[in-house]
Design an enzyme around this catalytic site. Structure first.
Site, PDB file in Angstrom:
ATOM      1  CG  HIS A 203      -0.330   0.161   2.521  1.00  0.00           C
ATOM      2  ND1 HIS A 203       0.095  -0.912   3.272  1.00  0.00           N
ATOM      3  CD2 HIS A 203      -0.036   1.261   3.242  1.00  0.00           C
ATOM      4  CE1 HIS A 203       0.613  -0.484   4.397  1.00  0.00           C
ATOM      5  NE2 HIS A 203       0.559   0.831   4.416  1.00  0.00           N
TER       6      HIS A 203
ATOM      7  CE  LYS B  19       1.187   5.327   2.815  1.00  0.00           C
ATOM      8  NZ  LYS B  19      -0.141   5.639   3.317  1.00  0.00           N
TER       9      LYS B  19
ATOM     10  CG  HIS C 110       5.890  -0.812   3.745  1.00  0.00           C
ATOM     11  ND1 HIS C 110       5.037  -1.321   2.783  1.00  0.00           N
ATOM     12  CD2 HIS C 110       5.271  -1.043   4.930  1.00  0.00           C
ATOM     13  CE1 HIS C 110       3.965  -1.819   3.369  1.00  0.00           C
ATOM     14  NE2 HIS C 110       4.088  -1.663   4.672  1.00  0.00           N
TER      15      HIS C 110
ATOM     16  CG  ASP D 242       5.180  -4.788  10.245  1.00  0.00           C
ATOM     17  OD1 ASP D 242       4.326  -5.467   9.655  1.00  0.00           O
ATOM     18  OD2 ASP D 242       4.922  -3.713  10.813  1.00  0.00           O
TER      19      ASP D 242
END
Length: 502
Positions: A177, A181, A239, A234
């Protein structure tokens, strides 16, 4: 671009992700007029719901009443209870989809969204295949998989092999995700759409790059999950390495999906392997301890629900590494992420090299390097350029000046959420902002030495840091150069420093 008529099938429809992110994102797409004329959501879950009770649950979860709750959007939501671990139950799913497809005219186009525990990622695709629901003889079929995509290099490779038995790579959409952005996508425009940035975007003009993803919250109710994961798995493996690739990639030949993803893969393949003997000098782990924040007592990580009282799982990590290619040779990249930090902020800071001869005096002390470009991902999304400017009066005292652009200044433009953008891209068959299998494996290959070190007989130290602080003090020691530290950002883009209103 118009979307094809389709049905989104959400596995894990009664879960948190569905109610907080997925259905609200589709609802907003409907409001903006981006959904096709013939469209439906089919929720799949173990819980027994009638279609009416499932719609009412979603309306309550989204806190909708009156006209909003009675809108046609909710009439296009359907439900099928299913034991997702039982292959026999998928006959019911096929029958349900066949009926809806005939009723609605969605032309056999299906998106299967796995909002489920990761253990089902290797099972559901096979069960769908047994019913022919992966076949594109009539209509396209696409599979969206949430992170984590594996827990280490071996499991990621095995998962890739398992899913590719049933779905082609072109049908797979591994969602991150962060890449949805707006400001992340704007990195590409900033670099490749402006003639004055790209000539400077290399080792000759850039001193170092730092990427921060800070969270002010702790692990909340996810202690059990987080204790088996930690900040490295995580946040860093997915990311932050994806953001690194967006910053460091070469200009693509076109903005086609494969052209861009080929260039990001080259970045991952160019990451200098992490040497075990060097890890103590480039890898820092921390764990938040009990503290008082604005008069409120906050638990330490080991006191959180579901966390081992002797846990050595990191809630903060910082890493220094290099990209070994012609553009970035010798330029250090620094990434950090953590929980219970002073504020929630994600940003990229490009530190340009200082002038070769320091002619001017800084207003408070000696001249340092003013030249920074900050790309703020969240919150207060925008871009900030820092440079030196003469202070009024006699002499040449110089102070830091800011020039900024914020998306909030575009009053007529409403920014879409990351899930809105990514779901719409999947409907269009555009996988540009989704991770490809070879890139996922390349990221895990880079991270694996850190995991091996953590699980070794002589693991790295883990430093405590008070909740509400910027992590262990030693994180500043990573950054090369006298007096050079991380940027300590505030929630407002143009504000920074050790002490500010958070």
């Amino acid at each position: 671009m118009n979307s094809d008529n389709c049905i989104i099938v959400i596995f894990g429809a009664s879960g948190d992700l569905t109610k907080r992110k997925l259905v609200p994102a589709v609802y907003d797409l409907k409001k903006r007029g981006h959904l096709p004329d013939r469209f439906a959501i089919l929720g799949i879950g173990r819980t027994e719901y009638s279609e009416e009770s499932f719609r009412e649950k979603l309306q309550a979860d989204m806190e909708m009443e009156g006209d909003e709750a009675n809108s046609s959007f909710f009439q296009d939501i359907y439900y099928q209870s299913l034991n997702t671990s039982s292959p026999d139950d998928y006959v019911k799913l096929k029958d349900k989809l066949t009926g809806l497809d005939k009723q609605l005219g969605t032309e056999g186009n299906y998106i299967f969204y796995l909002a489920t525990p990761p253990r089902l990622y290797s099972l559901i695709p096979g069960f769908l295949s047994e019913q022919g629901l992966n076949s594109e003889e009539r209509g396209w079929k696409r599979l969206i998989v949430e992170k984590p995509f594996g827990t280490d290099l071996q499991s990621a490779r095995e998962l890739n092999r398992e899913i590719l038995k049933y779905f082609n790579e072109s049908q797979l959409y591994r969602i991150d995700h962060y890449l949805g952005k707006e400001t992340v996508q704007n990195i590409l425009v900033t670099r490749f759409g402006n003639g004055f940035f790209e000539p400077l975007w290399n080792r000759n003009f850039i001193d170092h790059v730092e990427i921060t993803a800070a969270e002010s919250l702790g692990v909340e109710k996810r202690g059990g999950y987080y204790d088996s994961s930690g900040a490295l798995k995580d946040m860093v493996q997915n990311h932050l390495l994806q953001l690194t690739a967006m910053v460091a990639m070469e200009p693509p030949a076109s903005f086609e999906s494969d052209a861009i993803r080929n260039e990001t893969l080259k970045v991952f393949q160019s990451l200098k392997p992490l040497n075990r003997d060097e890890l103590d000098n480039c890898f820092i782990r921390g764990q938040y301890t009990a503290s008082t924040i604005k008069g409120e007592k906050v638990k330490g990580y080991r006191e959180e629900e579901g966390v081992d009282p002797e846990s050595r799982t990191e809630t903060f990590t910082a890493l220094k590494f290099y990209i070994e290619n012609w553009r970035w040779g010798g330029v250090p990249f620094y990434i950090r992420t953590g929980k219970r930090l002073p504020t929630r902020v994600s940003e990229i800071v490009i530190h340009f090299k200082s002038t070769p001869h320091k002619l001017f005096k800084k207003a408070f002390g000696t001249q340092d390097n003013f030249n920074k470009l900050i790309i703020r991902i969240q919150p207060d999304e925008g871009i900030l350029l820092k440079f030196g400017m003469k202070m009024p009066g006699a002499g040449f005292d110089v102070k830091e000046a800011n020039m900024s652009f914020r998306y909030s200044e575009l009053s007529s433009v409403e920014m879409a959420s990351a899930y809105e953008r990514l779901l719409l891209d999947c409907m269009h068959g555009d996988s540009t902002l989704y991770a490809r299998g070879d890139a996922v494996e390349a990221c895990w290959e880079f991270i694996q030495p850190l995991l091996d070190y953590e699980n070794s007989d002589d693991p790295p130290k883990i430093y405590g840091y008070p909740a509400g602080s910027w992590g262990p003090d030693c994180a500043d020691d990573l950054i090369e150069g006298e007096g050079v530290t991380w940027r300590y950002p505030c929630k407002n883009l143009a504000s920074d420093g050790m002490f500010c209103e958070l």
